[in-house]
Enzyme design. Sequence first.
Site, PDB file in Angstrom:
ATOM      1  N   PRO A   9       0.792  -1.226   0.000  1.00 16.86           N
ATOM      2  CA  PRO A   9       0.000   0.000   0.000  1.00 16.86           C
ATOM      3  C   PRO A   9       0.826   1.278   0.000  1.00 16.86           C
ATOM      4  O   PRO A   9       1.841   1.379   0.682  1.00 16.86           O
ATOM      5  CB  PRO A   9      -0.822  -0.100   1.293  1.00 16.86           C
ATOM      6  CG  PRO A   9      -0.123  -1.100   2.133  1.00 16.86           C
ATOM      7  CD  PRO A   9       0.517  -2.063   1.173  1.00 16.86           C
ATOM      8  N   ASN A  10       0.356   2.216  -0.788  1.00 13.72           N
ATOM      9  CA  ASN A  10       0.913   3.577  -0.887  1.00 13.72           C
ATOM     10  C   ASN A  10       2.224   3.664  -1.649  1.00 13.72           C
ATOM     11  O   ASN A  10       2.728   4.759  -1.880  1.00 13.72           O
ATOM     12  CB  ASN A  10       1.065   4.227   0.503  1.00 13.72           C
ATOM     13  CG  ASN A  10      -0.259   4.324   1.226  1.00 13.72           C
ATOM     14  OD1 ASN A  10      -1.201   4.879   0.669  1.00 13.72           O
ATOM     15  ND2 ASN A  10      -0.358   3.773   2.424  1.00 13.72           N
ATOM     16  N   ARG A  17       4.304  11.016  -2.173  1.00 17.97           N
ATOM     17  CA  ARG A  17       4.217  10.877  -0.711  1.00 17.97           C
ATOM     18  C   ARG A  17       5.555  11.234  -0.060  1.00 17.97           C
ATOM     19  O   ARG A  17       6.617  10.801  -0.523  1.00 17.97           O
ATOM     20  CB  ARG A  17       3.791   9.451  -0.323  1.00 17.97           C
ATOM     21  CG  ARG A  17       4.848   8.399  -0.556  1.00 17.97           C
ATOM     22  CD  ARG A  17       4.410   6.988  -0.235  1.00 17.97           C
ATOM     23  NE  ARG A  17       4.235   6.721   1.173  1.00 17.97           N
ATOM     24  CZ  ARG A  17       4.396   5.513   1.724  1.00 17.97           C
ATOM     25  NH1 ARG A  17       4.746   4.472   0.988  1.00 17.97           N
ATOM     26  NH2 ARG A  17       4.205   5.348   3.006  1.00 17.97           N
ATOM     27  N   TYR A  22      10.917   9.393   0.866  1.00 16.61           N
ATOM     28  CA  TYR A  22      10.875   8.418  -0.230  1.00 16.61           C
ATOM     29  C   TYR A  22      11.451   8.940  -1.550  1.00 16.61           C
ATOM     30  O   TYR A  22      11.530   8.193  -2.515  1.00 16.61           O
ATOM     31  CB  TYR A  22       9.423   7.941  -0.435  1.00 16.61           C
ATOM     32  CG  TYR A  22       8.873   7.212   0.782  1.00 16.61           C
ATOM     33  CD1 TYR A  22       9.328   5.948   1.114  1.00 16.61           C
ATOM     34  CD2 TYR A  22       7.925   7.807   1.615  1.00 16.61           C
ATOM     35  CE1 TYR A  22       8.843   5.281   2.233  1.00 16.61           C
ATOM     36  CE2 TYR A  22       7.438   7.153   2.739  1.00 16.61           C
ATOM     37  CZ  TYR A  22       7.903   5.889   3.039  1.00 16.61           C
ATOM     38  OH  TYR A  22       7.431   5.239   4.149  1.00 16.61           O
ATOM     39  N   ASN A  73       8.092  -5.606  -0.964  1.00 12.75           N
ATOM     40  CA  ASN A  73       8.022  -4.458  -0.072  1.00 12.75           C
ATOM     41  C   ASN A  73       6.560  -4.380   0.337  1.00 12.75           C
ATOM     42  O   ASN A  73       5.728  -3.844  -0.411  1.00 12.75           O
ATOM     43  CB  ASN A  73       8.476  -3.181  -0.776  1.00 12.75           C
ATOM     44  CG  ASN A  73       8.450  -1.981   0.161  1.00 12.75           C
ATOM     45  OD1 ASN A  73       7.912  -2.058   1.269  1.00 12.75           O
ATOM     46  ND2 ASN A  73       9.035  -0.881  -0.267  1.00 12.75           N
ATOM     47  N   ALA A  76       3.247  -0.788   4.720  1.00  7.91           N
ATOM     48  CA  ALA A  76       2.717  -0.772   6.091  1.00  7.91           C
ATOM     49  C   ALA A  76       2.302  -2.173   6.574  1.00  7.91           C
ATOM     50  O   ALA A  76       2.365  -2.463   7.776  1.00  7.91           O
ATOM     51  CB  ALA A  76       1.541   0.188   6.178  1.00  7.91           C
ATOM     52  N   ASP A  86       2.090 -15.718   6.651  1.00 11.58           N
ATOM     53  CA  ASP A  86       1.637 -17.101   6.474  1.00 11.58           C
ATOM     54  C   ASP A  86       1.622 -17.504   4.996  1.00 11.58           C
ATOM     55  O   ASP A  86       1.966 -18.638   4.651  1.00 11.58           O
ATOM     56  CB  ASP A  86       0.237 -17.292   7.070  1.00 11.58           C
ATOM     57  CG  ASP A  86       0.269 -17.356   8.594  1.00 11.58           C
ATOM     58  OD1 ASP A  86       1.369 -17.461   9.167  1.00 11.58           O
ATOM     59  OD2 ASP A  86      -0.818 -17.286   9.204  1.00 11.58           O
ATOM     60  N   GLU A  97      13.059  -9.321   1.309  1.00 14.64           N
ATOM     61  CA  GLU A  97      12.262  -8.174   1.758  1.00 14.64           C
ATOM     62  C   GLU A  97      13.025  -6.883   1.457  1.00 14.64           C
ATOM     63  O   GLU A  97      14.225  -6.805   1.717  1.00 14.64           O
ATOM     64  CB  GLU A  97      12.048  -8.308   3.272  1.00 14.64           C
ATOM     65  CG  GLU A  97      11.355  -7.145   3.916  1.00 14.64           C
ATOM     66  CD  GLU A  97      11.272  -7.277   5.446  1.00 14.64           C
ATOM     67  OE1 GLU A  97      12.084  -8.028   6.038  1.00 14.64           O
ATOM     68  OE2 GLU A  97      10.406  -6.623   6.035  1.00 14.64           O
ATOM     69  N   HIS A  99      12.804  -2.475   1.711  1.00  8.68           N
ATOM     70  CA  HIS A  99      12.169  -1.211   2.107  1.00  8.68           C
ATOM     71  C   HIS A  99      13.008  -0.073   1.573  1.00  8.68           C
ATOM     72  O   HIS A  99      14.242  -0.128   1.655  1.00  8.68           O
ATOM     73  CB  HIS A  99      12.041  -1.101   3.630  1.00  8.68           C
ATOM     74  CG  HIS A  99      11.198  -2.185   4.197  1.00  8.68           C
ATOM     75  ND1 HIS A  99       9.828  -2.165   4.105  1.00  8.68           N
ATOM     76  CD2 HIS A  99      11.535  -3.346   4.810  1.00  8.68           C
ATOM     77  CE1 HIS A  99       9.352  -3.274   4.648  1.00  8.68           C
ATOM     78  NE2 HIS A  99      10.367  -4.008   5.075  1.00  8.68           N
ATOM     79  N   ARG A 106      13.323   4.559  12.179  1.00  7.49           N
ATOM     80  CA  ARG A 106      12.126   5.411  12.142  1.00  7.49           C
ATOM     81  C   ARG A 106      11.311   5.178  13.431  1.00  7.49           C
ATOM     82  O   ARG A 106      11.883   4.916  14.467  1.00  7.49           O
ATOM     83  CB  ARG A 106      11.336   5.126  10.856  1.00  7.49           C
ATOM     84  CG  ARG A 106      12.123   5.513   9.595  1.00  7.49           C
ATOM     85  CD  ARG A 106      11.340   5.271   8.314  1.00  7.49           C
ATOM     86  NE  ARG A 106      10.118   6.041   8.278  1.00  7.49           N
ATOM     87  CZ  ARG A 106       9.153   5.888   7.355  1.00  7.49           C
ATOM     88  NH1 ARG A 106       9.304   4.977   6.395  1.00  7.49           N
ATOM     89  NH2 ARG A 106       8.070   6.626   7.388  1.00  7.49           N
ATOM     90  N   ARG A 110       7.781   0.522  13.402  1.00  5.11           N
ATOM     91  CA  ARG A 110       8.313   0.021  12.126  1.00  5.11           C
ATOM     92  C   ARG A 110       9.447  -0.982  12.311  1.00  5.11           C
ATOM     93  O   ARG A 110       9.895  -1.610  11.358  1.00  5.11           O
ATOM     94  CB  ARG A 110       8.777   1.186  11.245  1.00  5.11           C
ATOM     95  CG  ARG A 110       7.656   2.078  10.780  1.00  5.11           C
ATOM     96  CD  ARG A 110       8.100   3.114   9.767  1.00  5.11           C
ATOM     97  NE  ARG A 110       7.222   4.260   9.797  1.00  5.11           N
ATOM     98  CZ  ARG A 110       6.089   4.374   9.079  1.00  5.11           C
ATOM     99  NH1 ARG A 110       5.715   3.425   8.263  1.00  5.11           N
ATOM    100  NH2 ARG A 110       5.328   5.448   9.188  1.00  5.11           N
TER     101      ARG A 110
HETATM  102  C1  DQA Z   1       8.261   1.190   3.566  1.00  5.65           C
HETATM  103  C2  DQA Z   1       8.392   1.413   5.070  1.00  5.65           C
HETATM  104  C3  DQA Z   1       7.079   1.160   5.772  1.00  5.65           C
HETATM  105  O1  DQA Z   1       7.208   1.343   7.169  1.00  5.65           O
HETATM  106  C4  DQA Z   1       6.017   2.103   5.250  1.00  5.65           C
HETATM  107  O2  DQA Z   1       4.764   1.820   5.853  1.00  5.65           O
HETATM  108  C5  DQA Z   1       5.920   2.124   3.776  1.00  5.65           C
HETATM  109  C6  DQA Z   1       7.137   2.029   2.970  1.00  5.65           C
HETATM  110  C7  DQA Z   1       9.555   1.554   2.805  1.00  5.65           C
HETATM  111  O3  DQA Z   1       9.668   1.165   1.661  1.00  5.65           O
HETATM  112  O4  DQA Z   1      10.428   2.238   3.356  1.00  5.65           O
HETATM  113  O5  DQA Z   1       4.845   2.334   3.217  1.00  5.65           O
HETATM  114  O6  DQA Z   1       8.003  -0.180   3.331  1.00  5.65           O
END
Ligand code: DQA
Length: 142
Positions: A9-10, A17, A22, A73, A76, A86, A97, A99, A106, A110
């Site tokens: 998400p996002n 954003r 970012y 990624n 959130a 799972d 993974e 980020h 942060r 997180r």
């Molecule tokens: C994120 C870090 C997460 O805590 C956050 O909710 C995101 C982006 C990152 O890429 O740094 O949406 O995954």
Amino acid sequence: MKILIINGPNLNMVGIREPQLYGSRTYENLVASIETWARELSLEVEIYQSNHEGEIVTKIQEAYQVFDGIVINAAAYTHTSVAILDALKAVAIPTVEVHLTDINSREPFRKVSYVSMAAERTICGKGFEGYHEALSYLVEKY
Ligand code: DQA
């Protein structure tokens, strides 16, 4: 080698954003960078983005016996989703993974990552380049 890249998400709002966190490059820029790296590494990639937890769970399930690796990624959902954890455990596909930011420096909430419990590696705080590193890791390892 077929790799599924999942963005939660996002992340489609990257470039808009919180640019101080970012950056100002857009999600389309990220997709284009990943496609370039995939070509260089001779990888077949599918890049998927969703703002919905259940859709991400279904996408991971559908990767079973189709993809050789997952780069995720979960945004959130990283910090909340036992369902995504799972699903990753269920398919048992080698997972990295990623980020964009350093989640460990942060807010305290997180620091918890459910995804990391199913991931072979976590790469964070390297911006777009983190995806490149994740793809290179999967190529070298498998
Ligand atoms: C994120 C870090 C997460 O805590 C956050 O909710 C995101 C982006 C990152 O890429 O740094 O949406 O995954």
